[in-house]
Design a protein around this motif. Structure first.
Motif, short mmCIF file in Angstrom:
data_model
loop_
_atom_site.label_atom_id
_atom_site.label_comp_id
_atom_site.label_asym_id
_atom_site.label_seq_id
_atom_site.Cartn_x
_atom_site.Cartn_y
_atom_site.Cartn_z
N ARG A 1 39.50 -10.06 -67.61
CA ARG A 1 40.65 -9.29 -67.16
C ARG A 1 41.63 -10.21 -66.46
O ARG A 1 41.24 -11.00 -65.59
N GLY B 1 36.20 -11.89 -64.40
CA GLY B 1 35.32 -11.40 -65.45
C GLY B 1 33.89 -11.84 -65.27
O GLY B 1 33.51 -12.43 -64.26
N GLN C 1 44.36 0.56 -73.47
CA GLN C 1 44.59 -0.84 -73.83
C GLN C 1 43.78 -1.19 -75.08
O GLN C 1 42.65 -0.74 -75.25
N GLN D 1 44.78 1.10 -67.18
CA GLN D 1 44.33 0.30 -68.33
C GLN D 1 43.83 1.19 -69.46
O GLN D 1 43.45 0.68 -70.52
N ASP E 1 45.01 -9.98 -64.21
CA ASP E 1 45.83 -8.98 -63.50
C ASP E 1 47.31 -9.39 -63.51
O ASP E 1 47.69 -10.41 -64.10
N THR F 1 45.75 -8.24 -70.89
CA THR F 1 45.26 -7.90 -69.55
C THR F 1 43.76 -7.61 -69.51
O THR F 1 43.15 -7.72 -68.47
N VAL F 2 43.18 -7.22 -70.66
CA VAL F 2 41.73 -6.99 -70.70
C VAL F 2 41.22 -7.19 -72.13
O VAL F 2 41.83 -6.71 -73.08
N CYS G 1 34.56 -1.91 -62.39
CA CYS G 1 35.96 -1.54 -62.57
C CYS G 1 36.77 -1.88 -61.32
O CYS G 1 37.89 -2.40 -61.42
N LEU H 1 37.25 -5.65 -61.16
CA LEU H 1 38.20 -6.16 -62.15
C LEU H 1 39.57 -5.50 -62.03
O LEU H 1 40.47 -5.80 -62.81
N VAL I 1 40.30 -2.46 -62.81
CA VAL I 1 40.51 -1.60 -63.97
C VAL I 1 40.61 -0.16 -63.49
O VAL I 1 39.68 0.35 -62.86
#
Length: 213
Positions: A30, A39, A147, A144, A32, A154-155, A135, A138, A140
DNA sequence: ACAACGATACCCT
DNA sequence: GGGTATCGTTGTT
């Protein structure tokens, strides 16, 4: 860093059981909005099926909430629970409604940033050892949701060239109140970041067997 | 607006 | 291992 190759569409276009199993040992990454990379290695997953699975969010059909579950395979499906977030990847094909929940990762990149977000000291189990924990680590969120893991900057998820070998373990899923017998939870046996009962690990089961004698 | 839910996490024993 | 705090989201007035 190891040589990593981002997963392609056909990887996600398989049944969720297969994707869940093959995701183990892969890298979840990930980046940002500040360009910070975080990760780790995926160590625990769960499959949620399109048909006959009363525990799946898709069980009662498509809705605005679970739309990403019915999107192109490889689409991120983020849902909220208990004021937290969990992340899934859609599988098989569009309009099917199957997905894989990523339940735990072993932290590998951006550990300082993840520790700060989680409010924990260092690399301990509480950093990424649960679906909502990872989550938060990261960053998230619902932002997200939707995605595309094949194209997103971004991921995404990537395969490592020479993955270490590990023992696969399979049990019923955690926290579900229906379809509780199906063994659709997959994890790397013995990995410390795997959530849930430690007794599910074969080593612990082996030790317990001897203690009972 | 509001009430109820929940594929959790945390704290306590 | 069990009880519960917590709140974003959704579905219902």
């Amino acid at each position: 860093m190891q040589t990593l190759q981002r997963n392609d569409r056909p990887f996600y276009a398989q049944r969720p059981q297969t994707v869940a199993r093959q995701l183990l040992g892969m890298a979840l990454l990930r980046r940002d909005e500040h360009g910070q990379l975080c990760g780790g290695w995926i160590v625990e997953t769960e499959a949620y099926l399109a048909h006959g699975d009363s525990a799946s969010h898709s069980h009662r059909g498509q809705s605005p909430r679970n739309a990403s579950m019915f999107a192109t395979p490889g689409t991120l499906y983020v849902y909220s629970i208990h004021a937290k977030f969990c992340m899934n990847v859609s599988t098989e094909a569009a309009d099917i409604g199957s997905a894989v929940l990523i339940r735990a990762i072993e932290p590998a990149w951006g550990i300082e940033t993840m520790s700060h977000r989680r409010g924990v000291a260092g690399t301990e189990r509480r950093l990424t050892g649960g679906p909502a924990m990872l989550c938060q680590a990261l960053d998230v969120t619902k932002q997200q949701d939707g995605q595309d893991l094949i194209a997103s900057d971004t991921v995404w998820i990537a395969t490592v060239a020479n993955p270490p070998s590990f023992r696969l373990q399979r049990t019923p899923r955690i926290g579900v109140t229906s379809a509780t017998t199906a063994r659709l939870r997959y994890f790397i046996d013995g990995n410390p970041f795997v959530s849930g009962r430690r007794g599910d690990h074969s080593q612990t089961a082996f030790r317990r067997l001897h203690e009972d004698l």
